[in-house]
Enzyme design. Sequence first.
Site, PDB file in Angstrom:
ATOM      1  N   CYS A   2       0.815  -1.224   0.000  1.00 55.97           N
ATOM      2  CA  CYS A   2       0.000   0.000   0.000  1.00 55.97           C
ATOM      3  C   CYS A   2       0.845   1.268   0.000  1.00 55.97           C
ATOM      4  CB  CYS A   2      -0.886   0.039   1.233  1.00 55.97           C
ATOM      5  SG  CYS A   2      -1.919  -1.403   1.429  1.00 55.97           S
ATOM      6  N   ARG A  27       5.183  -0.030  -5.990  1.00 56.92           N
ATOM      7  CA  ARG A  27       5.135  -0.807  -4.758  1.00 56.92           C
ATOM      8  C   ARG A  27       4.204  -2.003  -4.880  1.00 56.92           C
ATOM      9  NH1 ARG A  27       6.875   2.367  -0.222  1.00 56.92           N
ATOM     10  NH2 ARG A  27       5.495   1.298   1.200  1.00 56.92           N
ATOM     11  N   TRP A  74      -2.941  -2.827  -1.525  1.00 60.96           N
ATOM     12  CA  TRP A  74      -2.548  -4.198  -1.843  1.00 60.96           C
ATOM     13  C   TRP A  74      -3.313  -5.054  -0.841  1.00 60.96           C
ATOM     14  CZ3 TRP A  74       0.148  -8.423   0.268  1.00 60.96           C
ATOM     15  CH2 TRP A  74       0.676  -9.335  -0.656  1.00 60.96           C
ATOM     16  N   ASN A  99      -1.713   1.760   5.621  1.00 59.39           N
ATOM     17  CA  ASN A  99      -0.817   0.727   5.096  1.00 59.39           C
ATOM     18  C   ASN A  99      -0.382  -0.112   6.281  1.00 59.39           C
ATOM     19  OD1 ASN A  99       1.212  -0.817   3.944  1.00 59.39           O
ATOM     20  ND2 ASN A  99       2.708   0.849   3.890  1.00 59.39           N
ATOM     21  N   GLY A 100      -0.592  -1.435   6.205  1.00 65.40           N
ATOM     22  CA  GLY A 100      -0.180  -2.299   7.316  1.00 65.40           C
ATOM     23  C   GLY A 100      -1.282  -3.281   7.649  1.00 65.40           C
ATOM     24  N   GLU A 482      17.898 -17.442  -8.073  1.00 63.27           N
ATOM     25  CA  GLU A 482      17.481 -16.083  -8.412  1.00 63.27           C
ATOM     26  C   GLU A 482      16.943 -16.027  -9.857  1.00 63.27           C
ATOM     27  OE1 GLU A 482      16.690 -13.457  -7.080  1.00 63.27           O
ATOM     28  OE2 GLU A 482      17.032 -11.812  -8.451  1.00 63.27           O
ATOM     29  N   LYS A 486      13.205 -14.849 -10.847  1.00 64.44           N
ATOM     30  CA  LYS A 486      12.931 -13.759 -11.792  1.00 64.44           C
ATOM     31  C   LYS A 486      11.928 -14.226 -12.839  1.00 64.44           C
ATOM     32  CE  LYS A 486      13.972 -10.947 -10.190  1.00 64.44           C
ATOM     33  NZ  LYS A 486      14.656 -10.787  -8.944  1.00 64.44           N
ATOM     34  N   GLU A 489       8.395 -14.677 -11.334  1.00 68.40           N
ATOM     35  CA  GLU A 489       7.806 -13.401 -10.895  1.00 68.40           C
ATOM     36  C   GLU A 489       7.178 -12.625 -12.043  1.00 68.40           C
ATOM     37  OE1 GLU A 489      10.119 -11.173  -7.301  1.00 68.40           O
ATOM     38  OE2 GLU A 489      11.337 -11.592  -9.052  1.00 68.40           O
ATOM     39  N   HIS A 505      17.801 -36.747  -7.718  1.00 70.83           N
ATOM     40  CA  HIS A 505      17.022 -37.061  -6.517  1.00 70.83           C
ATOM     41  C   HIS A 505      15.599 -36.536  -6.630  1.00 70.83           C
ATOM     42  CE1 HIS A 505      20.591 -38.629  -4.658  1.00 70.83           C
ATOM     43  NE2 HIS A 505      21.239 -37.499  -4.911  1.00 70.83           N
ATOM     44  N   LYS A 604       6.429  -4.396  -4.354  1.00 68.29           N
ATOM     45  CA  LYS A 604       7.843  -4.056  -4.269  1.00 68.29           C
ATOM     46  C   LYS A 604       8.331  -4.092  -2.829  1.00 68.29           C
ATOM     47  CE  LYS A 604      11.756  -2.615  -5.833  1.00 68.29           C
ATOM     48  NZ  LYS A 604      12.521  -3.704  -6.475  1.00 68.29           N
TER      49      LYS A 604
HETATM   50  C1  G6P Z   1       9.498  -8.273  -2.493  1.00 64.87           C
HETATM   51  C2  G6P Z   1      10.085  -7.796  -3.808  1.00 64.87           C
HETATM   52  C3  G6P Z   1      11.389  -8.521  -4.081  1.00 64.87           C
HETATM   53  C4  G6P Z   1      12.341  -8.343  -2.903  1.00 64.87           C
HETATM   54  C5  G6P Z   1      11.705  -8.768  -1.584  1.00 64.87           C
HETATM   55  C6  G6P Z   1      12.546  -8.348  -0.387  1.00 64.87           C
HETATM   56  O1  G6P Z   1       9.115  -9.599  -2.608  1.00 64.87           O
HETATM   57  O2  G6P Z   1       9.182  -8.024  -4.865  1.00 64.87           O
HETATM   58  O3  G6P Z   1      11.971  -8.010  -5.256  1.00 64.87           O
HETATM   59  O4  G6P Z   1      13.487  -9.111  -3.117  1.00 64.87           O
HETATM   60  O5  G6P Z   1      10.446  -8.127  -1.431  1.00 64.87           O
HETATM   61  O6  G6P Z   1      12.595  -6.947  -0.343  1.00 64.87           O
HETATM   62  P1  G6P Z   1      13.736  -6.107   0.303  1.00 64.87           P
HETATM   63  O7  G6P Z   1      13.328  -4.678   0.098  1.00 64.87           O
HETATM   64  O8  G6P Z   1      13.753  -6.472   1.778  1.00 64.87           O
HETATM   65  O9  G6P Z   1      15.019  -6.441  -0.348  1.00 64.87           O
END
Ligand code: G6P
Length: 609
Positions: A2, A27, A74, A99-100, A482, A486, A489, A505, A604
């Site tokens: 949010c 965000r 959100w 937000n929260g 990673e 990606k 996501e 395995h 985000k």
């Molecule tokens: C969310 C974002 C990711 C990020 C993660 C941790 O899931 O979409 O891209 O890696 O949060 O966020 P931070 O700000 O703690 O690195």
Amino acid sequence: MCGIVGAVAQRNVVSILVEGLRRLEYRGYDSCGVAALAGDRLERARSVARVADLAAQVEQSGLGGETAIAHTRWATHGAPVTVNAHPIFSCDEIALVHNGIIENHEALREELRGQGYEFVSQTDTEVIAHLVHLLLKNHAAGDLFKAVRLATKRLHGAYAIAVFRKQEPHHVVGARAGSPLVVGLGNGENFLASDALALAGTTDQFIYLEEGDVAELTLDGVNIVDRDDAPAQREVRTVTAYSGAVDLGPYRHYMQKEIFEQPRAIADTMEGVAAITPELFGAKAADTLGRVDSLLILACGTSYYSGLTAKYWLESIARIPTQVEVASEYRYRDSVPNPNALVVVISQSGETADTMAALQHAQSLGHQHTLAVCNVATSAMVRQTALHYLTRAGTEIGVASTKAFTTQLAALFLLTLTLAKLRGHLDAAQEENYLTRLRHLPAALNSVLALEPQIIAWADEFARKDNALFLGRGLHYPIALEGALKLKEISYIHAEAYPAGELKHGPLALVTEAMPVVTVAPNDTLVEKLKSNMQEVRARGGQLYVFADADTHIGNGDGIHVIRMPEHYGPLSPILHVVPLQLLAYHTACARGTDVDKPRNLAKSVTVE
Ligand code: G6P
């Protein structure tokens, strides 16, 4: 997650707030809204589509006012439908955004129902709006600032809120605990926002509210009290770092822009590093870093994978035992604290709720040695740790993290070298050699970025797949993780990563001709073992897509597609090998036509649990 923007001014602020919401879109959100005081009426517009739709509604309806708040939501409690979108009203008198997560919302809801309040949404936020209204009437004699202070004392959980009341024009109250909120100072006007980026271009003077602060904004100024209701003086900071962050330049998406910014971001992160010294992490770091006997790294998402990569460096180069944990697990796990360990939190935003809570949990267990690797100097995480290293990636807008990851790796490599030196595992020649390598990284990254056209050709193939496997070994296993993250996501293709030795395995059962298997193949000591794992895939008809260093002797062949990476880059190789995986995910998502910078359901900054 949010986003909040609010303002009091002597001009119509609604378009400023809507523009602020646009800046906060990164965000992640699924609905949005704005409320303004129009004469003596509360008016609002809400949308379950994009901010652009909200802007169109505002334009059509002529919604405007000099006192207003706006929000991107959100969804946590209640579906993303209009009735749950903020601003939330109470009794047509109070407008509030939040937000929260309010953890005691059920108990409060019952209590407020008993007082005659009717709930029209499924949100936890509505309890705050009604609570403020109730307290305003019964205990605060119509003083909104006091009512909000009283209300926050009843809330359990995390919140940043902004609220105004129809009887009080040019008066907005904000409060924060666990979720970020900044005050923007203008000339005869003042603002609130979740992130200073929302107000870039409107003001560059900011106050970062601290945990438990409540602030009242009027035309003339800002009055802040701390969690004990004592007047608080907070530093005013000039923040100009956002200029340029929102311009896309020649790029199609922020993610692409941010991938290509990595050489610059690494160079900035390394700027001023002339030698390896504990002071890189804070003036008093020598004592702590010289004393710790192990590391406990806590992070989420992509930041967690940078921690996993660093574990290999820390154990092999600095010879220091290192444990890496997902923050959301650690915070609830019954663990055995070691007060001599250095707790390292890694976070792009510095506001991820689980990482923050994990840090606080570690501190409550007696951990005193804490260090943050973070991209936001003003974040709560930086403030709550004794030591820190600031990555200088610049604002990262794409939800999928890219430049934050590689700059975190650079910072963690510096931490590794610092601990290695303090522990007698780094001589002057090695130090110089590593520093030269680090300084050359931006140039090496540029040659990897030049592989983009070849990767686009692969991405067209990947766009037609439903699943993908990623393999890596050793230091590059976290890079495979990673890469898979990606891809899932942003392209929504199901992707899993495995240490290549684990293939037989389990995941080998999934390998058919339809399964692309991405392989990270640096020319390191494990390359021959990796080649055997690749044979296991080929024998089952799997299609291999290999990012191979020179001299690995892995060539194109039947079912083996190879993109040749520049020379092997020693222990820093993960920083190079992750880049083609970012590009592969990016171009696959483009080919599938997904919303790359704002992938569905993701945010985000995850400021709730
Ligand atoms: C969310 C974002 C990711 C990020 C993660 C941790 O899931 O979409 O891209 O890696 O949060 O966020 P931070 O700000 O703690 O690195």
